[in-house]
Write a protein that holds these residues in place. Structure first.
Motif, PDB file in Angstrom:
ATOM      1  N   ASN A 195       0.832  -1.211   0.000  1.00  0.00           N
ATOM      2  CA  ASN A 195       0.000   0.000   0.000  1.00  0.00           C
ATOM      3  C   ASN A 195       0.863   1.256   0.000  1.00  0.00           C
ATOM      4  N   ALA A 196       1.941   1.223   0.780  1.00  0.00           N
ATOM      5  CA  ALA A 196       2.839   2.382   0.847  1.00  0.00           C
ATOM      6  C   ALA A 196       3.456   2.628  -0.527  1.00  0.00           C
ATOM      7  N   ASP A 226       2.179   1.633  -3.440  1.00  0.00           N
ATOM      8  CA  ASP A 226       1.102   2.115  -4.327  1.00  0.00           C
ATOM      9  C   ASP A 226       0.890   3.615  -4.134  1.00  0.00           C
ATOM     10  N   ALA A 227       0.939   4.044  -2.869  1.00  0.00           N
ATOM     11  CA  ALA A 227       0.697   5.465  -2.568  1.00  0.00           C
ATOM     12  C   ALA A 227       1.782   6.330  -3.199  1.00  0.00           C
ATOM     13  N   HIS A 246     -11.814   4.756   2.338  1.00  0.00           N
ATOM     14  CA  HIS A 246     -10.929   3.666   1.928  1.00  0.00           C
ATOM     15  C   HIS A 246     -10.612   2.675   3.034  1.00  0.00           C
ATOM     16  N   LEU A 247     -10.683   3.135   4.278  1.00  0.00           N
ATOM     17  CA  LEU A 247     -10.336   2.210   5.361  1.00  0.00           C
ATOM     18  C   LEU A 247     -11.560   1.735   6.139  1.00  0.00           C
ATOM     19  N   GLY A 278      -8.425  -6.315  -2.799  1.00  0.00           N
ATOM     20  CA  GLY A 278      -8.558  -4.978  -2.239  1.00  0.00           C
ATOM     21  C   GLY A 278      -8.902  -4.973  -0.772  1.00  0.00           C
ATOM     22  N   VAL A 279      -8.384  -5.922  -0.009  1.00  0.00           N
ATOM     23  CA  VAL A 279      -8.654  -5.965   1.422  1.00  0.00           C
ATOM     24  C   VAL A 279      -7.359  -6.123   2.227  1.00  0.00           C
ATOM     25  N   GLY A 280      -6.219  -5.856   1.578  1.00  0.00           N
ATOM     26  CA  GLY A 280      -4.913  -6.088   2.208  1.00  0.00           C
ATOM     27  C   GLY A 280      -4.686  -5.309   3.496  1.00  0.00           C
ATOM     28  N   PHE A 281      -5.200  -4.103   3.557  1.00  0.00           N
ATOM     29  CA  PHE A 281      -4.983  -3.267   4.739  1.00  0.00           C
ATOM     30  C   PHE A 281      -5.396  -3.983   6.027  1.00  0.00           C
ATOM     31  N   LYS A 314       1.117   6.496  -6.888  1.00  0.00           N
ATOM     32  CA  LYS A 314       0.022   7.428  -7.201  1.00  0.00           C
ATOM     33  C   LYS A 314       0.508   8.867  -7.157  1.00  0.00           C
ATOM     34  N   THR A 358       1.571   8.865   4.651  1.00  0.00           N
ATOM     35  CA  THR A 358       0.842   8.069   5.635  1.00  0.00           C
ATOM     36  C   THR A 358       1.769   7.286   6.560  1.00  0.00           C
ATOM     37  N   ILE A 391       1.019   9.639  -1.694  1.00  0.00           N
ATOM     38  CA  ILE A 391      -0.105  10.541  -1.948  1.00  0.00           C
ATOM     39  C   ILE A 391      -0.887  10.907  -0.677  1.00  0.00           C
ATOM     40  N   GLY A 392      -0.895  10.020   0.327  1.00  0.00           N
ATOM     41  CA  GLY A 392      -1.635  10.311   1.562  1.00  0.00           C
ATOM     42  C   GLY A 392      -3.138  10.218   1.375  1.00  0.00           C
ATOM     43  N   MET A 393      -3.860  10.498   2.468  1.00  0.00           N
ATOM     44  CA  MET A 393      -5.321  10.451   2.412  1.00  0.00           C
ATOM     45  C   MET A 393      -5.903  11.678   3.103  1.00  0.00           C
ATOM     46  N   GLY A 397      -4.422  -9.874  -0.745  1.00  0.00           N
ATOM     47  CA  GLY A 397      -4.106  -8.636  -1.446  1.00  0.00           C
ATOM     48  C   GLY A 397      -4.855  -8.475  -2.747  1.00  0.00           C
TER      49      GLY A 397
HETATM   50  P1  ADP Z   1      -5.971  -2.164  -2.179  1.00  0.00           P
HETATM   51  O1  ADP Z   1      -4.540  -1.817  -1.859  1.00  0.00           O
HETATM   52  O2  ADP Z   1      -6.064  -3.430  -2.994  1.00  0.00           O
HETATM   53  O3  ADP Z   1      -6.769  -1.068  -2.759  1.00  0.00           O
HETATM   54  P2  ADP Z   1      -6.158  -2.278   0.685  1.00  0.00           P
HETATM   55  O4  ADP Z   1      -7.120  -2.882   1.639  1.00  0.00           O
HETATM   56  O5  ADP Z   1      -4.750  -2.748   0.832  1.00  0.00           O
HETATM   57  O6  ADP Z   1      -6.678  -2.541  -0.773  1.00  0.00           O
HETATM   58  O7  ADP Z   1      -6.192  -0.705   0.845  1.00  0.00           O
HETATM   59  C1  ADP Z   1      -7.422  -0.032   0.734  1.00  0.00           C
HETATM   60  C2  ADP Z   1      -7.266   1.392   0.291  1.00  0.00           C
HETATM   61  O8  ADP Z   1      -6.792   2.207   1.374  1.00  0.00           O
HETATM   62  C3  ADP Z   1      -6.273   1.637  -0.816  1.00  0.00           C
HETATM   63  O9  ADP Z   1      -6.849   1.429  -2.089  1.00  0.00           O
HETATM   64  C4  ADP Z   1      -5.930   3.117  -0.608  1.00  0.00           C
HETATM   65  O10 ADP Z   1      -6.921   3.940  -1.193  1.00  0.00           O
HETATM   66  C5  ADP Z   1      -6.009   3.269   0.880  1.00  0.00           C
HETATM   67  N1  ADP Z   1      -4.672   3.177   1.486  1.00  0.00           N
HETATM   68  C6  ADP Z   1      -4.196   2.146   2.203  1.00  0.00           C
HETATM   69  N2  ADP Z   1      -2.914   2.385   2.596  1.00  0.00           N
HETATM   70  C7  ADP Z   1      -2.585   3.604   2.105  1.00  0.00           C
HETATM   71  C8  ADP Z   1      -1.406   4.436   2.150  1.00  0.00           C
HETATM   72  N3  ADP Z   1      -0.300   4.034   2.773  1.00  0.00           N
HETATM   73  N4  ADP Z   1      -1.467   5.644   1.531  1.00  0.00           N
HETATM   74  C9  ADP Z   1      -2.581   6.048   0.883  1.00  0.00           C
HETATM   75  N5  ADP Z   1      -3.711   5.326   0.800  1.00  0.00           N
HETATM   76  C10 ADP Z   1      -3.722   4.122   1.392  1.00  0.00           C
END
Ligand code: ADP
Ligand code: MG
Length: 450
Positions: free
Chosen positions: A37-38, A40-41, A92-93, A123-126, A44, A173, A82-84, A120
């Motif tokens: 996720n980090a 990916d951010a 997203h969370l 889309g539920v990895g978090f 982005k 983040t 990119i942050g949130m 992963g």
């Molecule tokens: P996925 O990565 O497949 O979208 P996750 O459950 O891992 O699913 O994360 C859900 C969403 O939370 C991500 O799509 C993103 O929008 C947001 N997110 C999670 N971690 C971060 C992060 N470190 N920085 C920015 N956004 C994040």
């Protein structure tokens, strides 16, 4: 925004229960997911930053930091991506976009190792953080937003979560895991570093950890104010073939595809000429369940000069090869290329043709190993046939790769084999089509020819 308590979407609660009660046999994957996720951010941010360089603020170097605090019993994964915003954190969370949870649950096999591998993908990895943590705190500020518009999100991983606005100067983040009693062994540099090496080595930006030094007086390791990269921080496909082991290729594939099995074959090439690109293509060992869906997205990720551009780049592979996984890194495409542009680009056409040729060559090669090829063909043979109607330029090559049942034996046969055993004077090949092999075999029409 003052502190608010919000409920998780029902699906999320259900998922959290599952995560904490049935995926704990492979807890290491939480780190892979949070680092992913980090990363990916950061991707982005790089992408949005193409059109708005102000988003980089005064921190243009993107990285991920993994830290731990033995006294507080926490692990923190920080990125400057990119942050949130507060609303994004809530969205997203707290909810799952698409039908992530349902899909995930419907794919569970009961084999925990395999199921953890899947998390992963949907889309539920978090939420895998809750395998090791009984509380997670996320602090974030979206790139470009003022310092006072940071957000703190906290949850104990049951029914609800809290959000409030905070001041946060750092862009990006931090995810802090408050470890469960039984997860203490993660408070160890070596352990964290080895998990990163195993699952996240391919991440193309540096994953940093604080250096440590042995302090004889305290008789303990003390942390230094110095960070070092613990991954190769170098996109695997950009490395030279001779520096990559088979295990690294296989591990990269598993990360890319969420497959638990090693691939059957792969091919890694730097293609030069009027269009320059690197291709790393994999043939999976097992067909996915939705193989038949022609709308299934292609398995190719597109990068331009190491910058991630998009998943599922369908323009880079013909539909009948939608099950091939891999990465294409182009040196020529513009960074801000869109899906629409891809469809029209001449470079993309050349890449698609190059990929197709490569896959067909891999299959031709594999076909020399009859057992291996038969295994492949059982899973993918029928979808390969779609190519005959779709790819006229490669019809001859494709035809060579097809196999058919015959009256001559139980093994599948190629046209070449058939011709080799034709009797002198045989001028015709008769064939029959039916719903399945048994029906064809029992067809009265066949009797005449036997
Ligand atoms: P996925 O990565 O497949 O979208 P996750 O459950 O891992 O699913 O994360 C859900 C969403 O939370 C991500 O799509 C993103 O929008 C947001 N997110 C999670 N971690 C971060 C992060 N470190 N920085 C920015 N956004 C994040
Ligand atoms: Mg994720």
């Amino acid at each position: 925004m003052s502190k608010q308590t919000l409920s998780f979407q029902a699906e999320v609660s259900q998922l959290l229960h599952l995560v904490t009660h049935s995926l704990y046999s492979n807890p290491d994957i939480f780190l892979r997911e949070l680092v992913s996720n980090a990363s990916d951010a950061c991707d982005k941010l790089r992408f949005e930053g193409l059109n708005d360089s102000a988003l980089f603020e005064d921190a243009p170097n993107l990285d991920v930091r993994v830290a731990f605090d033995t006294d507080a019993r926490t692990i923190t994964i920080t990125d400057n991506g990119i942050g949130m915003s507060a609303q994004e954190a809530i969205d997203h969370l707290g909810t799952i976009a698409k039908s992530g949870t349902k899909d995930f649950m419907s794919h569970l096999s009961g084999d925990q190792k395999q199921d953890a591998q899947l998390i992963g993908q949907f889309g539920v990895g978090f939420y895998s953080g809750f395998i090791v943590a009984d509380k997670i705190t996320v602090e974030s500020r979206r790139a470009g937003l003022p310092v006072v518009e940071g957000v703190r999100w906290t949850s104990g991983g049951t029914g609800d979560f809290e959000v409030e606005t905070i001041e946060r100067s750092a862009r990006g983040t931090s995810v802090t895991l408050h470890l469960r009693e039984d997860a203490s062994d993660y408070l160890d540099r070596w352990k964290l570093k080895s998990i990163i090496g195993k699952y996240s080595d391919h991440i193309s930006l540096p994953i940093l950890m604080q250096k440590e030094e042995w302090d004889a007086e305290k008789s303990a390791h003390v942390k230094l104010d110095e960070w070092e990269a613990v991954n190769s921080a170098n996109a695997l496909w950009a490395r030279s073939k001779k520096d990559i082991s088979d295990e690294q290729y296989a591990e990269f594939y598993k990360n890319l595809s969420y497959d638990t099995e090693a691939p059957l074959a792969w091919s890694h090439n730097r293609v030069e000429g009027s269009t320059e690109y690197t291709q790393l293509l994999y043939i999976p060992a097992k067909a996915p369940q939705d193989l038949w869906n022609r709308d299934r997205k292609a398995g190719i990720k597109l990068y331009v000069k190491r910058v991630f551009i998009m998943d599922e780049a369908e323009a880079l592979m013909p539909a009948y090869l939608r099950w091939v996984k891999g990465v294409v890194d182009s040196a020529d495409l513009p960074l801000n290329v869109s899906r629409e542009l891809l469809q029209e680009s001449r470079d993309v056409k050349a890449i698609r043709e190059g990929n197709t040729r490569r896959v067909l060559a891999m299959l031709d090669d594999m076909s020399k190993d009859v057992e291996k090829y038969t295994g492949f063909y059982a899973g993918f043979g029928a979808v390969l046939k779609e190519g005959l109607g779709e790819d006229f330029a490669n019809r001859d090559k494709l035809a060579k790769l097809l196999r058919f049942a015959s009256t001559a034996g139980t093994e599948l046969t190629s046209l070449a084999d058939y011709k080799a055993r034709m009797k002198d004077g045989q001028a015709t090949i008769y064939y029959i089509t039916a719903d399945n092999l048994a029906a064809a075999k029992n067809s009265p029409q066949l009797e005449v020819f036997r």
